[in-house]
Design an enzyme around this catalytic site. Structure first.
Site, PDB file in Angstrom:
ATOM      1  N   GLY A   1       0.835  -1.187   0.000  1.00  0.00           N
ATOM      2  CA  GLY A   1       0.000   0.000   0.000  1.00  0.00           C
ATOM      3  C   GLY A   1       0.874   1.242   0.000  1.00  0.00           C
TER       4      GLY A   1
ATOM      5  N   GLN B   1       2.855   9.984   1.127  1.00  0.00           N
ATOM      6  CA  GLN B   1       4.126   9.264   1.183  1.00  0.00           C
ATOM      7  C   GLN B   1       5.004   9.549  -0.034  1.00  0.00           C
ATOM      8  OE1 GLN B   1       2.033   5.359   2.287  1.00  0.00           O
ATOM      9  NE2 GLN B   1       4.081   5.173   3.190  1.00  0.00           N
TER      10      GLN B   1
ATOM     11  N   CYS C   1       6.190   0.169   7.158  1.00  0.00           N
ATOM     12  CA  CYS C   1       5.734   1.328   6.391  1.00  0.00           C
ATOM     13  C   CYS C   1       6.876   1.784   5.484  1.00  0.00           C
ATOM     14  CB  CYS C   1       5.333   2.448   7.356  1.00  0.00           C
ATOM     15  SG  CYS C   1       4.755   3.948   6.534  1.00  0.00           S
ATOM     16  N   LEU C   2       6.551   2.049   4.230  1.00  0.00           N
ATOM     17  CA  LEU C   2       7.583   2.499   3.295  1.00  0.00           C
ATOM     18  C   LEU C   2       8.206   3.818   3.726  1.00  0.00           C
ATOM     19  CD1 LEU C   2       5.971   1.595  -0.160  1.00  0.00           C
ATOM     20  CD2 LEU C   2       7.619   0.288   1.189  1.00  0.00           C
TER      21      LEU C   2
ATOM     22  N   HIS D   1      -4.263   1.294   7.714  1.00  0.00           N
ATOM     23  CA  HIS D   1      -2.938   1.926   7.741  1.00  0.00           C
ATOM     24  C   HIS D   1      -2.858   3.055   6.709  1.00  0.00           C
ATOM     25  CE1 HIS D   1       1.599   1.729   8.092  1.00  0.00           C
ATOM     26  NE2 HIS D   1       1.462   2.307   6.899  1.00  0.00           N
ATOM     27  N   GLU D   2      -3.275   2.770   5.482  1.00  0.00           N
ATOM     28  CA  GLU D   2      -3.158   3.771   4.414  1.00  0.00           C
ATOM     29  C   GLU D   2      -4.104   4.946   4.647  1.00  0.00           C
ATOM     30  OE1 GLU D   2      -0.579   3.683   2.644  1.00  0.00           O
ATOM     31  OE2 GLU D   2      -0.080   1.613   3.124  1.00  0.00           O
TER      32      GLU D   2
ATOM     33  N   HIS E   1      -2.652   7.459   6.944  1.00  0.00           N
ATOM     34  CA  HIS E   1      -1.740   8.402   6.287  1.00  0.00           C
ATOM     35  C   HIS E   1      -2.492   9.620   5.758  1.00  0.00           C
ATOM     36  CE1 HIS E   1       2.206   6.619   6.398  1.00  0.00           C
ATOM     37  NE2 HIS E   1       1.757   5.453   5.950  1.00  0.00           N
TER      38      HIS E   1
END
Length: 182
Positions: free
Chosen positions: A47, A52, A94-95, A136-137, A140
């Site tokens: 994701g 991000q 997380c990226l 999670h996304e 963000h």
């Protein structure tokens, strides 16, 4: 040719900014979504949210299919409609916070309403990895990272671990300093 966009890393303040809704008629969303998908796959993510990659728009791409087939889903202006089920604590990566995994408590199931790139409204629901990824996304998009989502003691440890991971050169997609886990 699409380029891979650089993933914004914590503590960049853009990660803590609530995002603005997308204009459903904005033609640039398709290109941005394609670049985000390419970036997500390049960094082994499941994701990626627009902040991000430095864009404060309510746009998310996900692909929680555990097969080798790429089947990305683009969510424009997603809204968390409902969560339910047992609250499960699992490690999340997380990226934008590479090199660590953080224990996060989340309900096991989520339903999200969103628009596709053609402006059509949809709903998606899921449990397990999909349910967790959706939550999670969408966090963000509201300016919430894993650091704000975990309990206070885990947060202190996560911040220490993250400082060490950054100092060791952790890259997006890595969820551990241990080379056997990356």
């Amino acid at each position: 040719m699409l380029i891979v966009i650089t993933v914004v890393q914590s503590p960049n303040p853009i990660l803590n900014q609530p995002c603005e809704p997308c204009d459903l008629g904005d033609k640039s969303l398709k290109r941005l979504a394609k670049q985000m998908v390419k970036t997500m796959y390049k960094n082994s993510g499941c994701g990626l949210a627009a902040p991000q990659v430095g864009v404060t728009k309510r746009l998310v791409v996900i692909d929680c299919d555990e097969s080798d087939e790429q089947n990305p889903l683009v969510l424009v202006n997603p809204v968390l409609v409902e969560t339910k089920g047992e609250v499960v604590v699992e490690g999340e990566g997380c990226l934008s916070i590479p090199g660590i995994s953080v224990p996060i408590a989340r309900p096991s199931w989520a339903r999200v309403r969103f628009f596709d790139l053609d402006g059509e409204e949809w709903e998606i629901e899921g449990d397990g990895l999909l349910g967790r990824c959706l939550q999670h996304e969408l966090d963000h998009l509201d300016g919430v990272t894993m650091f704000e989502r975990c309990d206070p003691l885990a947060r202190i440890q996560a911040l220490r671990d993250y400082d060490q991971a950054v100092a060791s050169g952790a890259k997006p997609g890595e969820t551990s300093l241990d080379p056997r886990v990356r």
